[in-house]
Write a protein that holds these residues in place. Sequence first.
Motif, PDB file in Angstrom:
ATOM      1  N   TYR A 150      59.205  49.010  54.648  1.00  0.00           N
ATOM      2  CA  TYR A 150      59.040  49.704  53.367  1.00  0.00           C
ATOM      3  C   TYR A 150      57.592  49.558  52.930  1.00  0.00           C
ATOM      4  CZ  TYR A 150      59.955  50.907  48.433  1.00  0.00           C
ATOM      5  OH  TYR A 150      59.956  51.485  47.176  1.00  0.00           O
ATOM      6  N   TYR A 151      56.915  50.693  52.737  1.00  0.00           N
ATOM      7  CA  TYR A 151      55.489  50.712  52.428  1.00  0.00           C
ATOM      8  C   TYR A 151      55.343  51.280  51.024  1.00  0.00           C
ATOM      9  CZ  TYR A 151      50.525  51.577  53.754  1.00  0.00           C
ATOM     10  OH  TYR A 151      49.160  51.576  53.875  1.00  0.00           O
ATOM     11  N   ARG A 152      54.881  50.445  50.097  1.00  0.00           N
ATOM     12  CA  ARG A 152      54.941  50.802  48.674  1.00  0.00           C
ATOM     13  C   ARG A 152      53.568  51.209  48.151  1.00  0.00           C
ATOM     14  NH1 ARG A 152      55.168  47.815  43.047  1.00  0.00           N
ATOM     15  NH2 ARG A 152      57.201  48.489  42.259  1.00  0.00           N
ATOM     16  N   ILE A 153      53.441  52.453  47.733  1.00  0.00           N
ATOM     17  CA  ILE A 153      52.174  52.882  47.131  1.00  0.00           C
ATOM     18  C   ILE A 153      52.425  53.579  45.794  1.00  0.00           C
ATOM     19  CG2 ILE A 153      51.129  53.147  49.421  1.00  0.00           C
ATOM     20  CD1 ILE A 153      51.106  56.162  48.927  1.00  0.00           C
ATOM     21  N   GLY A 154      51.331  53.813  45.073  1.00  0.00           N
ATOM     22  CA  GLY A 154      51.454  54.461  43.766  1.00  0.00           C
ATOM     23  C   GLY A 154      51.201  55.951  43.868  1.00  0.00           C
ATOM     24  N   ARG A 155      50.602  56.495  42.844  1.00  0.00           N
ATOM     25  CA  ARG A 155      50.381  57.946  42.823  1.00  0.00           C
ATOM     26  C   ARG A 155      48.866  58.197  42.931  1.00  0.00           C
ATOM     27  NH1 ARG A 155      50.251  61.888  38.332  1.00  0.00           N
ATOM     28  NH2 ARG A 155      51.257  63.813  38.986  1.00  0.00           N
ATOM     29  N   ASP A 156      48.178  58.257  41.815  1.00  0.00           N
ATOM     30  CA  ASP A 156      46.742  58.575  41.858  1.00  0.00           C
ATOM     31  C   ASP A 156      45.842  57.393  41.501  1.00  0.00           C
ATOM     32  OD1 ASP A 156      47.162  61.230  42.584  1.00  0.00           O
ATOM     33  OD2 ASP A 156      47.610  61.765  40.506  1.00  0.00           O
ATOM     34  N   TYR A 157      46.193  56.693  40.417  1.00  0.00           N
ATOM     35  CA  TYR A 157      45.329  55.613  39.920  1.00  0.00           C
ATOM     36  C   TYR A 157      45.188  54.527  40.979  1.00  0.00           C
ATOM     37  CZ  TYR A 157      43.735  51.828  36.816  1.00  0.00           C
ATOM     38  OH  TYR A 157      43.044  50.802  36.237  1.00  0.00           O
ATOM     39  N   SER A 158      43.995  54.343  41.468  1.00  0.00           N
ATOM     40  CA  SER A 158      43.764  53.335  42.500  1.00  0.00           C
ATOM     41  C   SER A 158      42.381  52.745  42.315  1.00  0.00           C
ATOM     42  CB  SER A 158      43.901  53.989  43.885  1.00  0.00           C
ATOM     43  OG  SER A 158      43.611  53.049  44.890  1.00  0.00           O
ATOM     44  N   PRO A 159      42.223  51.857  41.323  1.00  0.00           N
ATOM     45  CA  PRO A 159      40.903  51.245  41.115  1.00  0.00           C
ATOM     46  C   PRO A 159      40.529  50.442  42.359  1.00  0.00           C
ATOM     47  CG  PRO A 159      42.590  50.056  39.890  1.00  0.00           C
ATOM     48  CD  PRO A 159      43.252  51.260  40.460  1.00  0.00           C
ATOM     49  N   PRO A 160      39.210  50.389  42.673  1.00  0.00           N
ATOM     50  CA  PRO A 160      38.806  49.706  43.910  1.00  0.00           C
ATOM     51  C   PRO A 160      39.065  48.208  43.821  1.00  0.00           C
ATOM     52  CG  PRO A 160      36.894  50.332  42.613  1.00  0.00           C
ATOM     53  CD  PRO A 160      38.071  50.927  41.925  1.00  0.00           C
ATOM     54  N   ILE A 161      39.808  47.684  44.748  1.00  0.00           N
ATOM     55  CA  ILE A 161      40.137  46.256  44.788  1.00  0.00           C
ATOM     56  C   ILE A 161      39.574  45.619  46.057  1.00  0.00           C
ATOM     57  CG2 ILE A 161      42.053  44.598  44.935  1.00  0.00           C
ATOM     58  CD1 ILE A 161      43.697  46.799  43.311  1.00  0.00           C
ATOM     59  N   THR A 162      39.693  46.347  47.150  1.00  0.00           N
ATOM     60  CA  THR A 162      39.276  45.755  48.439  1.00  0.00           C
ATOM     61  C   THR A 162      38.104  46.515  49.065  1.00  0.00           C
ATOM     62  OG1 THR A 162      40.770  47.113  49.790  1.00  0.00           O
ATOM     63  CG2 THR A 162      41.707  45.116  48.840  1.00  0.00           C
ATOM     64  N   ARG A 163      37.449  47.367  48.282  1.00  0.00           N
ATOM     65  CA  ARG A 163      36.380  48.215  48.819  1.00  0.00           C
ATOM     66  C   ARG A 163      35.236  47.398  49.433  1.00  0.00           C
ATOM     67  NH1 ARG A 163      33.651  51.560  44.306  1.00  0.00           N
ATOM     68  NH2 ARG A 163      32.898  49.462  43.852  1.00  0.00           N
ATOM     69  N   ASP A 164      34.874  46.312  48.750  1.00  0.00           N
ATOM     70  CA  ASP A 164      33.659  45.593  49.156  1.00  0.00           C
ATOM     71  C   ASP A 164      33.935  44.406  50.071  1.00  0.00           C
ATOM     72  OD1 ASP A 164      32.309  47.389  47.537  1.00  0.00           O
ATOM     73  OD2 ASP A 164      32.649  46.144  45.753  1.00  0.00           O
TER      74      ASP A 164
END
Lengths: 305, 291
Positions: free
Chosen positions: A153-167
């Motif tokens: 089961y792979y759980r994701i949201g819709r649009d809002y995705s603030p950068p958390i792991t970008r850097d």
Amino acid sequence: MREALGKGLLEIGAKYNDVMILTADVGDSTRASYFRERYPDRYFNVGISEQDLVGFASGMATMGLKPLIVNFGMFLLRAWEQIRNTVCRMNLNVKLIATHTGFSDSGDGSSHQVLEDIALMRVLPNMRVVIPADSYDINRSLEKVVTSKGPLYYRIGRDYSPPITRDIDYEFEIGKAQVLTDGDDLTFIGAGVPLFDALQAARDLKRLGISAAVVNLLSIKPIDENLIEKYARKTGRIITVEEHNVYGGIGSAVAEVVISKYPVRIKMVGTNGFGRTAKNHRELLDHFGLSKTALVNSAKEIVFV
Amino acid sequence: MRLEMLINKRILLFSGVSNAPMERSDAKPISIEEISSISQIALRARKNVIKMQLYDQSIHAGSALSSIEVLATLLFRYRNDCNELVNRNWIILSKGHAAPALYAILAELAYFSEEELWKIGSVNAILQGHPETFIPGVDMSTGSLGQGLSFGAGIAASIKMMNGMGRVFVVMGDGETDEGQVWEAATHVVTRNLNNLTVIIEVNGIQLDGRTDEIKPKTRLGKVWEAIGWNVIECDGHDVAQISKAIDRALDSQNPTVILARTVRGKGFEPIENTKKQRVSPDIARKFIDA
């Protein structure tokens, strides 16, 4: 997040010709439709019928294909019993990609907001549960998820995705958590969008002289027992944060590890009821106490009391 | 029975049955010899289902006895254990509670030894209360009603996509059609015109709590399936020749076919025949077996 998913699936489709995308009439909303345009022969919209969706995917998995179900998380729950009795009992290679989870479907209100799925999925034998933190995590994890064997089961949201792991840079592995920020006084453990607030809270706490670690749990099941134990020992206090009901969710999963490995105090931040309609996802996170401010207050409470 | 002997028995049993993929319109009319072989298998399986009650007081013997001829015909005449997934035939017992019938017939066809039947209900037995895919000869784990057709549709669609010759058979109960998922799947099968799939519904007129007429009548079932776009055939579900003829017609049909097979719950076991009772006490069963 759904944009990253839709584009990620195209890459998967190019690389693996046995991958099938299945949906119950939410192709456009989930961005599974990108796949439909490129690979129409491997795209199946079964109509508005989630129970049949899960059974149909199970038959395909039995034939050696790789079916990925892409659907609103809420309506997959309608087929929970089919997921249990058909997919998990036969340990079939069916992947469930649940979109619009947590509060991400802010406008549709409580009928569409998914705050129970982690508990319901992680209790199932053979099922694994993965929650990418942001679109960068989706890019890191999607292929490994799709090519792993068995139900997931792979759980994701819709649009809002603030950068958390970008850097930051790491290899995704099912069963491995990732430290986003190190700390000594307490550890925030969470998954998905609320980690953004946990990171901000950790920065604010530093100014107050509190050193908080933030852990991206990523894989709720199997769970990274070693890393959880390590941070229980290191920081002595844990705050779990989840866009989900605290009963049976991430807090419970972490507590199950901590209680047997190295008991420390845990504060569980999450919901305990239904959501409601709001202008956007952010507004709901603030309203239901999943904001940076609320997490700072929780941290003060657990450190000073 | 030792494994070697089991395998030899199976080769003997299936010597007249081809393991080659089935072509459309290649069904030969059933021979007198085949009818006789299947009827004998059915007769022994029926006796064994009644006997299984002596060992396990939780089996659904009444429902199983309704399924004997349908399953015996399917497994003897239409099973092909071809190694290629897309060219083998799949037999899905969606009404999983009729498992004892499936087991008794699988034992007759030497998928496992007859002794396994008498172990049913004990914690270390292979055979489970409802079918599980770890049991030899079982194609789908079932037990929760209404889930077989969707699964069968997924197999049938995959076979078509990969240009296979395999056929899919889904056996359901009439009570089972109360489940909403059946109709999700029924309309889906028609949408994809999965004519390599055949549904057999046993119409025995009884569901768990009593007569279907009193709970949810099934009298218009045929019309409903027809209206959705299925080819509908009716037959006597205890007559091997009729069942076989109906299936042969289904295999030649351009549309997906549903066979409404009229059966009797508890068929051949007078103490529960045509009632909602699933079983009797071991004493009564023993008397019946001895008689």
